[in-house]
Design a protein around this motif. Structure first.
Motif, PDB file in Angstrom:
ATOM      1  N   TYR A  69       0.867  -1.180   0.000  1.00 24.54           N
ATOM      2  CA  TYR A  69       0.000   0.000   0.000  1.00 24.54           C
ATOM      3  C   TYR A  69       0.901   1.228   0.000  1.00 24.54           C
ATOM      4  N   GLN A  70       0.584   2.189  -0.872  1.00 22.84           N
ATOM      5  CA  GLN A  70       1.352   3.433  -0.898  1.00 22.84           C
ATOM      6  C   GLN A  70       0.541   4.509  -0.187  1.00 22.84           C
ATOM      7  N   VAL A  71       1.174   5.158   0.792  1.00 23.93           N
ATOM      8  CA  VAL A  71       0.502   6.174   1.592  1.00 23.93           C
ATOM      9  C   VAL A  71       0.120   7.353   0.703  1.00 23.93           C
ATOM     10  N   LYS A  72      -1.141   7.743   0.808  1.00 23.99           N
ATOM     11  CA  LYS A  72      -1.669   8.861   0.023  1.00 23.99           C
ATOM     12  C   LYS A  72      -1.483  10.161   0.796  1.00 23.99           C
ATOM     13  N   LYS A  73      -1.651  11.263   0.087  1.00 27.89           N
ATOM     14  CA  LYS A  73      -1.553  12.569   0.728  1.00 27.89           C
ATOM     15  C   LYS A  73      -2.637  12.665   1.803  1.00 27.89           C
ATOM     16  N   SER A  74      -2.233  13.143   2.947  1.00 29.77           N
ATOM     17  CA  SER A  74      -3.167  13.266   4.065  1.00 29.77           C
ATOM     18  C   SER A  74      -2.705  14.381   4.976  1.00 29.77           C
ATOM     19  N   ASP A  75      -3.665  15.021   5.601  1.00 27.98           N
ATOM     20  CA  ASP A  75      -3.298  16.045   6.575  1.00 27.98           C
ATOM     21  C   ASP A  75      -3.147  15.435   7.962  1.00 27.98           C
ATOM     22  N   LYS A  76      -3.350  14.131   8.058  1.00 31.18           N
ATOM     23  CA  LYS A  76      -3.229  13.437   9.338  1.00 31.18           C
ATOM     24  C   LYS A  76      -1.809  12.911   9.496  1.00 31.18           C
ATOM     25  N   VAL A  77      -1.350  12.845  10.718  1.00 29.82           N
ATOM     26  CA  VAL A  77      -0.057  12.235  11.015  1.00 29.82           C
ATOM     27  C   VAL A  77      -0.344  10.914  11.726  1.00 29.82           C
ATOM     28  N   PHE A  78       0.136   9.841  11.149  1.00 32.75           N
ATOM     29  CA  PHE A  78      -0.057   8.519  11.737  1.00 32.75           C
ATOM     30  C   PHE A  78       1.233   8.098  12.421  1.00 32.75           C
ATOM     31  N   THR A  79       1.118   7.621  13.659  1.00 32.10           N
ATOM     32  CA  THR A  79       2.298   7.229  14.417  1.00 32.10           C
ATOM     33  C   THR A  79       2.227   5.784  14.914  1.00 32.10           C
ATOM     34  N   GLN A  80       1.173   5.064  14.504  1.00 30.24           N
ATOM     35  CA  GLN A  80       1.008   3.692  14.969  1.00 30.24           C
ATOM     36  C   GLN A  80       0.313   2.870  13.884  1.00 30.24           C
ATOM     37  N   LEU A  81       0.734   1.621  13.746  1.00 31.49           N
ATOM     38  CA  LEU A  81       0.102   0.674  12.841  1.00 31.49           C
ATOM     39  C   LEU A  81      -0.434  -0.492  13.658  1.00 31.49           C
ATOM     40  N   GLN A  82      -1.613  -0.987  13.285  1.00 32.12           N
ATOM     41  CA  GLN A  82      -2.178  -2.163  13.940  1.00 32.12           C
ATOM     42  C   GLN A  82      -2.547  -3.185  12.870  1.00 32.12           C
ATOM     43  N   LEU A  83      -1.846  -4.303  12.855  1.00 27.48           N
ATOM     44  CA  LEU A  83      -2.117  -5.388  11.923  1.00 27.48           C
ATOM     45  C   LEU A  83      -3.142  -6.327  12.550  1.00 27.48           C
ATOM     46  N   THR A  84      -4.182  -6.666  11.789  1.00 23.68           N
ATOM     47  CA  THR A  84      -5.184  -7.616  12.261  1.00 23.68           C
ATOM     48  C   THR A  84      -5.055  -8.882  11.428  1.00 23.68           C
ATOM     49  N   THR A  85      -4.681  -9.969  12.095  1.00 27.71           N
ATOM     50  CA  THR A  85      -4.486 -11.265  11.447  1.00 27.71           C
ATOM     51  C   THR A  85      -5.609 -12.202  11.873  1.00 27.71           C
ATOM     52  N   LEU A  86      -5.644 -13.381  11.273  1.00 32.14           N
ATOM     53  CA  LEU A  86      -6.609 -14.408  11.658  1.00 32.14           C
ATOM     54  C   LEU A  86      -5.855 -15.644  12.123  1.00 32.14           C
ATOM     55  N   THR A  87      -6.170 -16.113  13.323  1.00 30.93           N
ATOM     56  CA  THR A  87      -5.516 -17.313  13.847  1.00 30.93           C
ATOM     57  C   THR A  87      -6.082 -18.540  13.135  1.00 30.93           C
ATOM     58  N   GLU A  88      -5.286 -19.607  13.107  1.00 29.12           N
ATOM     59  CA  GLU A  88      -5.697 -20.845  12.450  1.00 29.12           C
ATOM     60  C   GLU A  88      -5.206 -22.022  13.279  1.00 29.12           C
ATOM     61  N   ILE A  89      -6.015 -23.074  13.347  1.00 29.12           N
ATOM     62  CA  ILE A  89      -5.680 -24.217  14.203  1.00 29.12           C
ATOM     63  C   ILE A  89      -4.505 -25.038  13.682  1.00 29.12           C
ATOM     64  N   ASP A  90      -4.222 -24.932  12.386  1.00 33.06           N
ATOM     65  CA  ASP A  90      -3.195 -25.793  11.802  1.00 33.06           C
ATOM     66  C   ASP A  90      -1.809 -25.166  11.707  1.00 33.06           C
ATOM     67  N   GLY A  91      -1.647 -23.947  12.245  1.00 32.73           N
ATOM     68  CA  GLY A  91      -0.328 -23.328  12.250  1.00 32.73           C
ATOM     69  C   GLY A  91      -0.374 -21.911  12.771  1.00 32.73           C
ATOM     70  N   GLU A  92       0.752 -21.451  13.263  1.00 31.91           N
ATOM     71  CA  GLU A  92       0.879 -20.106  13.802  1.00 31.91           C
ATOM     72  C   GLU A  92       1.687 -19.282  12.800  1.00 31.91           C
ATOM     73  N   SER A  93       0.979 -18.676  11.862  1.00 30.69           N
ATOM     74  CA  SER A  93       1.626 -17.957  10.760  1.00 30.69           C
ATOM     75  C   SER A  93       2.480 -16.808  11.257  1.00 30.69           C
ATOM     76  N   ARG A  94       3.519 -16.525  10.466  1.00 28.93           N
ATOM     77  CA  ARG A  94       4.423 -15.409  10.747  1.00 28.93           C
ATOM     78  C   ARG A  94       4.075 -14.247   9.830  1.00 28.93           C
ATOM     79  N   TYR A  95       4.293 -13.025  10.344  1.00 23.60           N
ATOM     80  CA  TYR A  95       3.969 -11.798   9.618  1.00 23.60           C
ATOM     81  C   TYR A  95       5.117 -10.806   9.747  1.00 23.60           C
ATOM     82  N   GLN A  96       5.241  -9.955   8.738  1.00 25.55           N
ATOM     83  CA  GLN A  96       6.169  -8.837   8.794  1.00 25.55           C
ATOM     84  C   GLN A  96       5.435  -7.591   8.300  1.00 25.55           C
ATOM     85  N   ILE A  97       5.792  -6.457   8.879  1.00 28.17           N
ATOM     86  CA  ILE A  97       5.375  -5.166   8.350  1.00 28.17           C
ATOM     87  C   ILE A  97       6.652  -4.472   7.902  1.00 28.17           C
ATOM     88  N   ILE A  98       6.621  -4.011   6.670  1.00 25.36           N
ATOM     89  CA  ILE A  98       7.809  -3.445   6.039  1.00 25.36           C
ATOM     90  C   ILE A  98       7.476  -2.023   5.603  1.00 25.36           C
TER      91      ILE A  98
END
Length: 165
Positions: A69-98
């Motif tokens: 995702y490319q950040v669009k022009k905004s007059d807001k200042v964002f200082t925090q990101l919250q990733l929402t994932t989905l848990t699964e019974i067959d494995g504990e997936s790994r995630y990265q935010i770049i």
């Protein structure tokens, strides 16, 4: 079918209640562009409103898939990101935010006994500006606990959204 519909409505309701301003939610299925690196592609899991990896293809396991995702022009200042994932019974997936090709956070889903529960991961003390590129990566993995054919089932690295705060 009604139960599935109710589940999707409840999940959207739950997601909306976990964040202060729903206009800052970047939905995986709507706002992110799937990176076509020729390696591991995401697919859009419509029922769960998430991006996921086809773990049925053995070449797509234990490697990251990427969406951007490319950040669009905004007059807001964002200082925090919250990733929402989905848990699964067959494995504990790994995630990265770049952010701009630098990994700024890594997360692994907790073990669960119920599929598709939302799990959140927060990265604080960042500043986003117009033109910044945010990538979310996830990995299809197995915990070896759910038999499937001659092997064990794999979680598909599902994630639903990234919220800017």
């Amino acid at each position: 079918r009604l139960l599935l519909l109710m589940s999707c409505v409840f999940s959207a309701y739950t997601l909306a209640n976990k964040v202060e301003n729903t206009s800052n939610i970047l939905l995986a299925n709507e706002h992110f562009q799937i990176e076509n690196t020729g390696l591991i592609p995401y697919y859009r899991h419509k029922a769960e409103k998430a991006l996921a990896i086809n773990a049925g293809n053995v070449n797509y396991r234990n490697q990251f898939a990427y969406a951007r995702y490319q950040v669009k022009k905004s007059d807001k200042v964002f200082t925090q990101l919250q990733l929402t994932t989905l848990t699964e019974i067959d494995g504990e997936s790994r995630y990265q935010i770049i952010l701009n090709d630098k990994v700024i956070g890594e997360y692994q889903n907790p073990e669960t006994e119920k599929d598709y529960q939302e799990s959140t991961f927060v990265i604080a003390n960042i500043t986003l500006k117009e033109g910044d590129v945010i990538k979310v990566a996830s990995m299809a993995v197995t915990n070896g606990k759910i038999p499937e054919n001659d092997e064990t089932a794999f979680a598909r690295g599902r994630w639903r959204s990234l919220t800017l705060k």
